[in-house]
Write a protein that holds these residues in place. Structure first.
Motif, PDB file in Angstrom:
ATOM      1  N   VAL A  40       0.829  -1.208   0.000  1.00 38.55           N
ATOM      2  CA  VAL A  40       0.000   0.000   0.000  1.00 38.55           C
ATOM      3  C   VAL A  40       0.863   1.257   0.000  1.00 38.55           C
ATOM      4  CG1 VAL A  40      -0.319   0.273   2.512  1.00 38.55           C
ATOM      5  CG2 VAL A  40      -2.113   0.984   0.931  1.00 38.55           C
ATOM      6  N   VAL A  41       2.029   1.229   0.631  1.00 42.04           N
ATOM      7  CA  VAL A  41       2.932   2.386   0.569  1.00 42.04           C
ATOM      8  C   VAL A  41       3.355   2.644  -0.865  1.00 42.04           C
ATOM      9  CG1 VAL A  41       5.273   3.165   1.130  1.00 42.04           C
ATOM     10  CG2 VAL A  41       3.778   2.337   2.931  1.00 42.04           C
ATOM     11  N   ALA A  42       3.771   1.592  -1.574  1.00 43.32           N
ATOM     12  CA  ALA A  42       4.205   1.758  -2.958  1.00 43.32           C
ATOM     13  C   ALA A  42       3.097   2.330  -3.832  1.00 43.32           C
ATOM     14  CB  ALA A  42       4.679   0.413  -3.522  1.00 43.32           C
ATOM     15  N   SER A  86       2.788   6.311  -5.318  1.00 47.57           N
ATOM     16  CA  SER A  86       2.624   6.481  -6.770  1.00 47.57           C
ATOM     17  C   SER A  86       1.382   7.301  -7.085  1.00 47.57           C
ATOM     18  CB  SER A  86       2.524   5.104  -7.454  1.00 47.57           C
ATOM     19  OG  SER A  86       3.688   4.347  -7.257  1.00 47.57           O
ATOM     20  N   ALA A  87       0.295   7.039  -6.356  1.00 46.43           N
ATOM     21  CA  ALA A  87      -0.968   7.741  -6.613  1.00 46.43           C
ATOM     22  C   ALA A  87      -0.875   9.220  -6.273  1.00 46.43           C
ATOM     23  CB  ALA A  87      -2.092   7.091  -5.820  1.00 46.43           C
ATOM     24  N   GLY A  88      -0.115   9.565  -5.232  1.00 43.13           N
ATOM     25  CA  GLY A  88      -0.058  10.958  -4.804  1.00 43.13           C
ATOM     26  C   GLY A  88       1.164  11.722  -5.246  1.00 43.13           C
ATOM     27  N   LEU A  89       2.089  11.045  -5.914  1.00 34.66           N
ATOM     28  CA  LEU A  89       3.401  11.633  -6.196  1.00 34.66           C
ATOM     29  C   LEU A  89       3.317  12.947  -6.950  1.00 34.66           C
ATOM     30  CD1 LEU A  89       6.427  11.136  -5.802  1.00 34.66           C
ATOM     31  CD2 LEU A  89       6.431   9.913  -7.982  1.00 34.66           C
ATOM     32  N   ALA A 133      19.260   5.194 -12.817  1.00 33.12           N
ATOM     33  CA  ALA A 133      18.507   3.981 -13.149  1.00 33.12           C
ATOM     34  C   ALA A 133      17.376   3.706 -12.173  1.00 33.12           C
ATOM     35  CB  ALA A 133      19.458   2.779 -13.191  1.00 33.12           C
ATOM     36  N   LEU A 134      17.393   4.370 -11.027  1.00 30.57           N
ATOM     37  CA  LEU A 134      16.336   4.170 -10.030  1.00 30.57           C
ATOM     38  C   LEU A 134      15.095   4.995 -10.334  1.00 30.57           C
ATOM     39  CD1 LEU A 134      18.427   4.244  -6.733  1.00 30.57           C
ATOM     40  CD2 LEU A 134      17.615   2.242  -7.991  1.00 30.57           C
ATOM     41  N   ASP A 135      15.181   5.864 -11.342  1.00 32.01           N
ATOM     42  CA  ASP A 135      14.054   6.736 -11.674  1.00 32.01           C
ATOM     43  C   ASP A 135      12.816   5.902 -11.989  1.00 32.01           C
ATOM     44  OD1 ASP A 135      12.699   9.063 -12.144  1.00 32.01           O
ATOM     45  OD2 ASP A 135      13.399   9.303 -14.200  1.00 32.01           O
ATOM     46  N   GLY A 136      11.741   6.186 -11.298  1.00 33.89           N
ATOM     47  CA  GLY A 136      10.492   5.455 -11.482  1.00 33.89           C
ATOM     48  C   GLY A 136      10.300   4.302 -10.519  1.00 33.89           C
ATOM     49  N   LEU A 137      11.381   3.896  -9.854  1.00 30.80           N
ATOM     50  CA  LEU A 137      11.299   2.780  -8.916  1.00 30.80           C
ATOM     51  C   LEU A 137      11.122   3.239  -7.472  1.00 30.80           C
ATOM     52  CD1 LEU A 137      14.146   0.467 -10.304  1.00 30.80           C
ATOM     53  CD2 LEU A 137      11.679   0.233 -10.642  1.00 30.80           C
ATOM     54  N   GLY A 138      11.160   4.556  -7.241  1.00 30.36           N
ATOM     55  CA  GLY A 138      11.127   5.085  -5.887  1.00 30.36           C
ATOM     56  C   GLY A 138       9.974   4.589  -5.033  1.00 30.36           C
ATOM     57  N   PRO A 139       8.725   4.661  -5.512  1.00 30.50           N
ATOM     58  CA  PRO A 139       7.613   4.195  -4.669  1.00 30.50           C
ATOM     59  C   PRO A 139       7.733   2.721  -4.276  1.00 30.50           C
ATOM     60  CG  PRO A 139       6.795   5.578  -6.437  1.00 30.50           C
ATOM     61  CD  PRO A 139       8.247   5.332  -6.732  1.00 30.50           C
ATOM     62  N   LEU A 172      10.528   0.851  -4.130  1.00 28.22           N
ATOM     63  CA  LEU A 172      11.654   0.654  -3.219  1.00 28.22           C
ATOM     64  C   LEU A 172      11.346   1.197  -1.825  1.00 28.22           C
ATOM     65  CD1 LEU A 172      14.566   1.525  -5.677  1.00 28.22           C
ATOM     66  CD2 LEU A 172      13.785  -0.737  -4.947  1.00 28.22           C
ATOM     67  N   THR A 173      10.603   2.293  -1.769  1.00 26.31           N
ATOM     68  CA  THR A 173      10.198   2.821  -0.469  1.00 26.31           C
ATOM     69  C   THR A 173       9.259   1.836   0.226  1.00 26.31           C
ATOM     70  OG1 THR A 173      10.412   5.093  -1.282  1.00 26.31           O
ATOM     71  CG2 THR A 173       9.112   4.762   0.707  1.00 26.31           C
ATOM     72  N   GLY A 174       8.344   1.252  -0.521  1.00 25.09           N
ATOM     73  CA  GLY A 174       7.483   0.217   0.056  1.00 25.09           C
ATOM     74  C   GLY A 174       8.286  -0.955   0.577  1.00 25.09           C
ATOM     75  N   PHE A 175       9.322  -1.350  -0.172  1.00 25.83           N
ATOM     76  CA  PHE A 175      10.169  -2.465   0.259  1.00 25.83           C
ATOM     77  C   PHE A 175      10.836  -2.177   1.602  1.00 25.83           C
ATOM     78  CE2 PHE A 175      11.208  -4.389  -4.189  1.00 25.83           C
ATOM     79  CZ  PHE A 175       9.925  -4.899  -4.252  1.00 25.83           C
ATOM     80  N   VAL A 176      11.370  -0.959   1.759  1.00 24.94           N
ATOM     81  CA  VAL A 176      12.074  -0.661   3.016  1.00 24.94           C
ATOM     82  C   VAL A 176      11.096  -0.582   4.181  1.00 24.94           C
ATOM     83  CG1 VAL A 176      12.089   1.890   3.012  1.00 24.94           C
ATOM     84  CG2 VAL A 176      14.032   0.645   3.940  1.00 24.94           C
ATOM     85  N   VAL A 177       9.868  -0.120   3.931  1.00 21.88           N
ATOM     86  CA  VAL A 177       8.857  -0.123   4.993  1.00 21.88           C
ATOM     87  C   VAL A 177       8.553  -1.561   5.426  1.00 21.88           C
ATOM     88  CG1 VAL A 177       6.429   0.343   5.520  1.00 21.88           C
ATOM     89  CG2 VAL A 177       7.825   2.086   4.397  1.00 21.88           C
TER      90      VAL A 177
END
Length: 249
Positions: free
Chosen positions: A63-65, A69-72, A165-171, A173-178
């Motif tokens: 849900v974080v990811a 993405s929905a609010g970015l 190369a991480l562009d677009g993967l932020g949401p 990857l942030t979900g993964f760390v959570v």
């Protein structure tokens, strides 16, 4: 060094701010609804604590990811006062708008938890509390470290213009760390990393035990990560502060 902007009350009437607040409310609501709902489901259905913890971690990661993405492109998809303060200390949001975001996030969390209690027929809303044997200082350190890693990831994968190369993967990857942080610290401090995520369940359940831990730890960890990353790893002119020069400090 990042210029921190105070902002002004005029921001509250600007159309972009109003849209951002609406989007932030919606995204935070559904983040808390899914996260707390998963915790309630795990408590009700799983006899295995490890399986329940894993289910909660996966639900939060997903849900974080999605909600970032929905609010970015409208609010930034903060979902979290600690993220907001981290971005403030990096000069990416004004103090006044940060306060509006905080109010927004707390209201969204409260409404999500009130609705969950109603929809589940009064099922207990699990509040974040420290595990037996974990003292308040230990809990604060847990939350500082976990939230620091969260904000470091946000900056490295979403904010830093050199993300490559991480562009677009932020949401994602942030979900993964959570999710990883919940698996690491959920049994000990609850792994909140988010004052709003802790506030709603505490309000509905009436359980405020050690609640201050879930403000001090995340805000210190988030603010420190934002300040350090912005000033050590991002090199640019600070024209991203959305205020006139004379309102910065």
């Amino acid at each position: 060094m990042a210029k921190l902007a105070l902002g002004s009350t005029r921001e509250a009437t600007q159309s972009d701010c109003v849209r951002a607040l609406i989007a932030e409310f919606i995204c935070t609501f559904f983040f808390v609804f899914a996260g707390v709902g998963a915790a309630m489901t795990a408590n009700k259905m799983s006899a295995d604590p490890l399986l329940g913890l894993f289910a909660v971690a996966v639900a939060h990661a997903l849900v974080v990811a999605v909600m970032i993405s929905a609010g970015l492109h409208t609010s930034g998809g903060h979902l979290n006062p600690a993220v907001t303060i981290g971005l403030f200390f990096g000069g990416h949001i004004t103090l006044f708008r940060s306060i509006l975001y905080w109010i927004d996030q707390l209201l969204a969390s409260s409404l999500a938890c009130i609705l969950l209690k109603y929809l589940t027929g009064g099922l207990e809303t699990p509040a974040h509390t420290l595990a037996s044997g974990v003292g308040p200082l230990q809990g604060v350190i847990w939350e500082i470290l976990l939230t620091f890693s969260l904000l470091y990831t946000v900056y490295a994968t979403l904010v830093d213009p050199k993300k490559g190369a991480l562009d677009g993967l932020g949401p994602t990857l942030t979900g993964f760390v959570v999710g990883a942080n919940i698996l690491a610290g959920g049994t000990f401090s609850g792994a909140s990393m988010n004052p709003a995520r802790s506030f709603g369940p505490a309000l509905v359940s009436g359980n405020w035990t050690d609640h201050w831990v879930y403000w001090v730890g995340p805000l210190v960890g988030g603010g420190l990560a934002g300040f350090l990353y912005e000033n050590l790893f991002i090199f640019r002119t600070h024209d991203h502060v959305p205020l006139p020069r004379d309102e910065a400090f």
